[in-house]
Design an enzyme around this catalytic site. Structure first.
Site, PDB file in Angstrom:
ATOM      1  N   ALA A  34       1.799  -4.319  -7.879  1.00 19.68           N
ATOM      2  CA  ALA A  34       2.371  -4.945  -6.847  1.00 19.68           C
ATOM      3  C   ALA A  34       3.969  -4.892  -7.007  1.00 19.68           C
ATOM      4  O   ALA A  34       4.642  -4.441  -6.525  1.00 19.68           O
ATOM      5  CB  ALA A  34       1.923  -6.178  -6.166  1.00 19.68           C
ATOM      6  N   SER A  36       5.526  -3.822  -9.965  1.00 19.99           N
ATOM      7  CA  SER A  36       6.247  -2.470 -10.214  1.00 19.99           C
ATOM      8  C   SER A  36       6.420  -1.615  -9.154  1.00 19.99           C
ATOM      9  O   SER A  36       7.375  -0.634  -9.025  1.00 19.99           O
ATOM     10  CB  SER A  36       5.546  -1.712 -11.394  1.00 19.99           C
ATOM     11  OG  SER A  36       4.032  -1.471 -10.953  1.00 19.99           O
ATOM     12  N   ASN A  37       5.447  -1.487  -7.938  1.00 21.28           N
ATOM     13  CA  ASN A  37       5.835  -0.761  -6.746  1.00 21.28           C
ATOM     14  C   ASN A  37       6.968  -1.128  -6.243  1.00 21.28           C
ATOM     15  O   ASN A  37       7.933  -0.264  -5.687  1.00 21.28           O
ATOM     16  CB  ASN A  37       4.354  -1.041  -5.881  1.00 21.28           C
ATOM     17  CG  ASN A  37       3.184  -0.544  -6.261  1.00 21.28           C
ATOM     18  OD1 ASN A  37       3.070   0.246  -7.391  1.00 21.28           O
ATOM     19  ND2 ASN A  37       2.018  -1.053  -5.606  1.00 21.28           N
ATOM     20  N   ARG A 105      -9.275  -5.645 -15.217  1.00 20.89           N
ATOM     21  CA  ARG A 105      -7.936  -6.317 -15.719  1.00 20.89           C
ATOM     22  C   ARG A 105      -8.348  -7.564 -16.513  1.00 20.89           C
ATOM     23  O   ARG A 105      -7.416  -8.210 -17.127  1.00 20.89           O
ATOM     24  CB  ARG A 105      -7.425  -6.550 -14.752  1.00 20.89           C
ATOM     25  CG  ARG A 105      -7.716  -7.529 -13.927  1.00 20.89           C
ATOM     26  CD  ARG A 105      -6.889  -7.807 -12.449  1.00 20.89           C
ATOM     27  NE  ARG A 105      -5.431  -7.494 -12.499  1.00 20.89           N
ATOM     28  CZ  ARG A 105      -4.739  -7.581 -11.254  1.00 20.89           C
ATOM     29  NH1 ARG A 105      -5.414  -7.632 -10.043  1.00 20.89           N
ATOM     30  NH2 ARG A 105      -3.501  -7.077 -11.322  1.00 20.89           N
ATOM     31  N   GLU A 228       1.735  -3.664  13.668  1.00 17.49           N
ATOM     32  CA  GLU A 228       2.484  -4.711  14.842  1.00 17.49           C
ATOM     33  C   GLU A 228       4.010  -4.895  14.552  1.00 17.49           C
ATOM     34  O   GLU A 228       4.836  -5.196  15.165  1.00 17.49           O
ATOM     35  CB  GLU A 228       1.773  -5.853  15.434  1.00 17.49           C
ATOM     36  CG  GLU A 228       0.434  -5.692  15.887  1.00 17.49           C
ATOM     37  CD  GLU A 228       0.423  -4.785  16.899  1.00 17.49           C
ATOM     38  OE1 GLU A 228       1.288  -4.838  17.809  1.00 17.49           O
ATOM     39  OE2 GLU A 228      -0.313  -3.981  17.199  1.00 17.49           O
ATOM     40  N   ALA A 256       1.510  -0.663   1.102  1.00 21.07           N
ATOM     41  CA  ALA A 256       2.388  -0.857   2.457  1.00 21.07           C
ATOM     42  C   ALA A 256       3.179  -2.191   2.115  1.00 21.07           C
ATOM     43  O   ALA A 256       4.425  -2.367   2.431  1.00 21.07           O
ATOM     44  CB  ALA A 256       1.448  -0.655   3.499  1.00 21.07           C
ATOM     45  N   ASP A 258       3.945  -3.604  -0.293  1.00 16.04           N
ATOM     46  CA  ASP A 258       5.222  -3.688  -1.523  1.00 16.04           C
ATOM     47  C   ASP A 258       6.289  -2.943  -0.918  1.00 16.04           C
ATOM     48  O   ASP A 258       7.408  -3.079  -1.158  1.00 16.04           O
ATOM     49  CB  ASP A 258       4.354  -3.168  -2.649  1.00 16.04           C
ATOM     50  CG  ASP A 258       3.259  -3.770  -3.102  1.00 16.04           C
ATOM     51  OD1 ASP A 258       3.084  -5.090  -3.273  1.00 16.04           O
ATOM     52  OD2 ASP A 258       2.406  -3.059  -3.772  1.00 16.04           O
ATOM     53  N   ASP A 294      -0.116   4.362  -4.381  1.00 15.63           N
ATOM     54  CA  ASP A 294       0.805   3.303  -4.360  1.00 15.63           C
ATOM     55  C   ASP A 294       2.315   3.428  -4.169  1.00 15.63           C
ATOM     56  O   ASP A 294       3.133   2.603  -3.602  1.00 15.63           O
ATOM     57  CB  ASP A 294       0.185   2.121  -5.302  1.00 15.63           C
ATOM     58  CG  ASP A 294      -0.947   1.197  -5.048  1.00 15.63           C
ATOM     59  OD1 ASP A 294      -1.925   1.927  -4.625  1.00 15.63           O
ATOM     60  OD2 ASP A 294      -1.153   0.306  -5.676  1.00 15.63           O
TER      61      ASP A 294
END
Length: 318
Positions: A34, A36-37, A105, A228, A256, A258, A294
């Protein structure tokens, strides 16, 4: 430095064919995480961003390090750990509607991140510190690291931006709710999804959720509402809805949020009106869903500006 962020990045493996992973024989490998994205998204938009964490002193750790550096992200503070591996995860694309994610992980190098790994001057030199709720769920030392980073940012006048990014599998609901609300109370801006607002407060209306977040301490909250769009509520910038951007076909929704964070932060860095910053976030979040992976769909500045203006949407929406 415009933005500094910290958190675990992993190597993502995806089967080359759709269906259940048990039948897959070949996989592609990519980079995901997340924080690094968000860093990659900001770098592609022309911002100076730094990311740090612990990586295994293995080929996967080197892959992440070189990839992020190649994307223009500053990784000078990343650490290599010779005693723990780099985390991995698998994305199973059963159908367009069914996407499953499996994480490997446990006891990863990133889970060994500690407050002693923080460079106070590095954080103090940023305009924004970006954090997610994933990192404090990885281990007690990671949790301590997040709170120490927040303390440094608050002392040095760095704006703290927090995305709860709830991962239920990593901890109990009671612990998650307690820790996430504690971080919310210390953040300046919060970027929750609608499901996270429901989890934390038991509310189902964006306006009610936003008020509960503001009561905790932040000056601004932006609720991501998926297709939305978003609803924002700010003590200084007012409130309002920003509509989403129509997408003909969602290929992969992972990442999305991120992309949204990267676009929103980019708008703040350029001192756009708050609503326009939210709009940029919604646009990038939408673009990301049209690509597999990602970070593969994170756009450069020209593409997102064209997308928002509604020009050449056939090419962008594919």
């Amino acid at each position: 430095m415009d933005v500094v962020t910290l958190g675990e990045s992993m190597v993502l493996f995806t089967p080359e064919t759709p269906g259940y992973m048990r039948y897959a024989s070949t996989f592609t490998s990519k980079i995901a995480g997340a924080e690094s994205n968000v860093a990659v998204g900001l770098a592609r938009l022309g911002h100076h961003v730094g990311w740090f964490s612990r990586l295994g002193a293995d080929e996967f750790g080197k892959k992440i390090f070189t990839f992020l550096r190649g994307e223009g992200v500053d990784v000078s503070k990343a650490l290599f750990d010779g005693e723990a591996p780099t985390g991995l995860y698998f994305k199973e694309m059963v159908t367009d509607e069914e996407i499953n994610v499996y994480y490997y992980r446990g006891n990863s190098a990133a889970s060994r991140l500690s407050p002693e790994d923080l460079d106070e001057a590095y954080i103090a030199g940023a305009r924004y510190l970006h954090l997610t709720g994933i990192t404090p769920a990885l281990s007690a030392s990671c949790r301590e690291t997040v709170f120490k980073a927040i303390d440094i940012a608050k002392q040095k006048g760095v704006t703290v931006v927090f995305d709860p990014n709830l991962r239920r599998k990593l901890w109990s609901e009671e612990e998650a709710r307690r820790v996430l609300l504690d971080i919310v109370s210390k953040a300046d801006i919060v970027l929750p999804g609608i499901s996270e607002g429901e989890f934390l407060f038991g509310k189902d209306q964006p306006e009610d959720m936003a008020k509960k977040f503001i009561e905790c301490g932040p000056s601004s909250v932006v609720l991501k509402l998926g297709a939305e769009g978003a609803y924002y509520y700010s003590k200084h910038e007012g409130e309002g809805y920003v509509p989403g951007f129509p997408i003909k076909r969602v290929v992969d929704p992972v990442g999305a949020g991120d992309g949204f964070a990267a676009g929103f932060l980019s708008g703040l860095l350029e001192r756009l009106p708050f609503e326009k910053a939210v709009q940029r976030g919604a646009a990038i979040g939408a673009i990301v869903t049209t690509f597999s992976g990602d970070v593969e769909g994170l756009p450069d500045r020209k593409k997102v500006e064209t997308f928002i203006k509604g020009m050449n949407q056939e090419d962008i929406l594919r």
